[in-house]
Motif scaffolding. Sequence first.
Motif, PDB file in Angstrom:
ATOM      1  N   LEU A   1      -7.051  42.593  -9.072  1.00  0.00           N
ATOM      2  CA  LEU A   1      -6.104  43.764  -8.806  1.00  0.00           C
ATOM      3  C   LEU A   1      -6.030  43.756 -11.219  1.00  0.00           C
ATOM      4  CD1 LEU A   1      -3.296  45.715  -9.076  1.00  0.00           C
ATOM      5  CD2 LEU A   1      -1.669  43.574  -8.469  1.00  0.00           C
TER       6      LEU A   1
ATOM      7  N   THR B   1       2.041  43.897  -6.876  1.00  0.00           N
ATOM      8  CA  THR B   1       1.357  42.566  -6.741  1.00  0.00           C
ATOM      9  C   THR B   1       1.029  42.058  -5.134  1.00  0.00           C
ATOM     10  OG1 THR B   1       1.872  42.715  -9.074  1.00  0.00           O
ATOM     11  CG2 THR B   1       1.608  40.743  -8.215  1.00  0.00           C
TER      12      THR B   1
ATOM     13  N   ALA C   1     -13.300  38.005  -3.473  1.00  0.00           N
ATOM     14  CA  ALA C   1     -11.416  38.728  -3.648  1.00  0.00           C
ATOM     15  C   ALA C   1     -11.920  39.690  -4.143  1.00  0.00           C
ATOM     16  CB  ALA C   1     -10.839  37.009  -4.283  1.00  0.00           C
ATOM     17  N   PRO C   2     -10.595  40.194  -3.890  1.00  0.00           N
ATOM     18  CA  PRO C   2      -9.998  41.893  -5.403  1.00  0.00           C
ATOM     19  C   PRO C   2      -9.408  41.233  -6.205  1.00  0.00           C
ATOM     20  CG  PRO C   2      -8.904  40.776  -3.061  1.00  0.00           C
ATOM     21  CD  PRO C   2      -9.569  40.054  -2.828  1.00  0.00           C
TER      22      PRO C   2
ATOM     23  N   ALA D   1       1.206  43.643  -2.370  1.00  0.00           N
ATOM     24  CA  ALA D   1       0.434  44.154  -1.808  1.00  0.00           C
ATOM     25  C   ALA D   1      -0.779  43.273  -2.063  1.00  0.00           C
ATOM     26  CB  ALA D   1       0.262  45.525  -1.649  1.00  0.00           C
ATOM     27  N   ALA D   2      -1.629  43.565  -2.807  1.00  0.00           N
ATOM     28  CA  ALA D   2      -2.559  43.082  -3.756  1.00  0.00           C
ATOM     29  C   ALA D   2      -2.521  41.988  -3.552  1.00  0.00           C
ATOM     30  CB  ALA D   2      -2.526  42.531  -4.973  1.00  0.00           C
TER      31      ALA D   2
ATOM     32  N   ARG E   1       1.911  57.302   2.705  1.00  0.00           N
ATOM     33  CA  ARG E   1       1.202  56.393   1.103  1.00  0.00           C
ATOM     34  C   ARG E   1       2.143  57.396   0.366  1.00  0.00           C
ATOM     35  NH1 ARG E   1      -4.855  58.514   0.421  1.00  0.00           N
ATOM     36  NH2 ARG E   1      -4.739  56.555  -1.004  1.00  0.00           N
TER      37      ARG E   1
ATOM     38  N   LEU F   1      -0.878  40.088  -0.584  1.00  0.00           N
ATOM     39  CA  LEU F   1      -1.533  39.961   1.018  1.00  0.00           C
ATOM     40  C   LEU F   1      -2.756  40.015   1.175  1.00  0.00           C
ATOM     41  CD1 LEU F   1       1.955  41.087   1.600  1.00  0.00           C
ATOM     42  CD2 LEU F   1       1.442  39.235   1.827  1.00  0.00           C
ATOM     43  N   ALA F   2      -3.637  41.599  -0.216  1.00  0.00           N
ATOM     44  CA  ALA F   2      -4.940  41.784   0.604  1.00  0.00           C
ATOM     45  C   ALA F   2      -5.954  40.840  -0.188  1.00  0.00           C
ATOM     46  CB  ALA F   2      -5.314  43.164  -0.122  1.00  0.00           C
ATOM     47  N   GLY F   3      -5.423  39.610  -0.228  1.00  0.00           N
ATOM     48  CA  GLY F   3      -6.380  38.237  -0.843  1.00  0.00           C
ATOM     49  C   GLY F   3      -6.853  38.554  -2.136  1.00  0.00           C
ATOM     50  N   CYS F   4      -5.991  39.251  -3.128  1.00  0.00           N
ATOM     51  CA  CYS F   4      -5.909  38.764  -4.598  1.00  0.00           C
ATOM     52  C   CYS F   4      -5.266  38.220  -5.051  1.00  0.00           C
ATOM     53  CB  CYS F   4      -5.065  40.318  -5.335  1.00  0.00           C
ATOM     54  SG  CYS F   4      -5.511  40.489  -6.844  1.00  0.00           S
ATOM     55  N   ARG F   5      -5.832  37.115  -5.645  1.00  0.00           N
ATOM     56  CA  ARG F   5      -5.592  36.394  -6.479  1.00  0.00           C
ATOM     57  C   ARG F   5      -5.608  36.380  -8.580  1.00  0.00           C
ATOM     58  NH1 ARG F   5      -3.717  36.191  -2.439  1.00  0.00           N
ATOM     59  NH2 ARG F   5      -3.801  34.480  -1.265  1.00  0.00           N
TER      60      ARG F   5
END
Length: 148
Positions: A145, A89, A142-143, A91-92, A74, A94-98
Amino acid sequence: MDISQGQHGGPDIGLPITWDFSSNASSVPMPPALQDSLLTADRSLYPEPTYVALRQSLAMWHGVHGVHGVDMARVVPTAGSSEGIRRLTLAAFLAGCRQVYVPQPGYGDYRLAAQALGMTATPLSLLDDVPEDALDGAADGAPVLLWL
């Protein structure tokens, strides 16, 4: 200087600045222990691309100082804040954050990193209330950031 356009760094001419976090400029002298470490460091070992010793040391330090069970995986060193902002940014993204909320005024790299990935960057004054979707995720689930 307009940091909203992604420009940062100190002046090349004129009076020295007190603090510039983009270039590590400081009016405070380097601590003697750090100077000694830099002078005696074995530069033939740099850079070690996996940073195993550094990551182990930082994970152990955090474990001792109240964050128990920190896994070395980590700990992700970066070559400065701009790289860290871009990596987090991504990573966010790729996790679905827009959707990204960026501090205003603030470091322009937050907005630039989001825009480079086609994300929506919304300025957020730290004097404003944080919008609900910044805390609970976007309306579509969606997540989101939130840089503070």
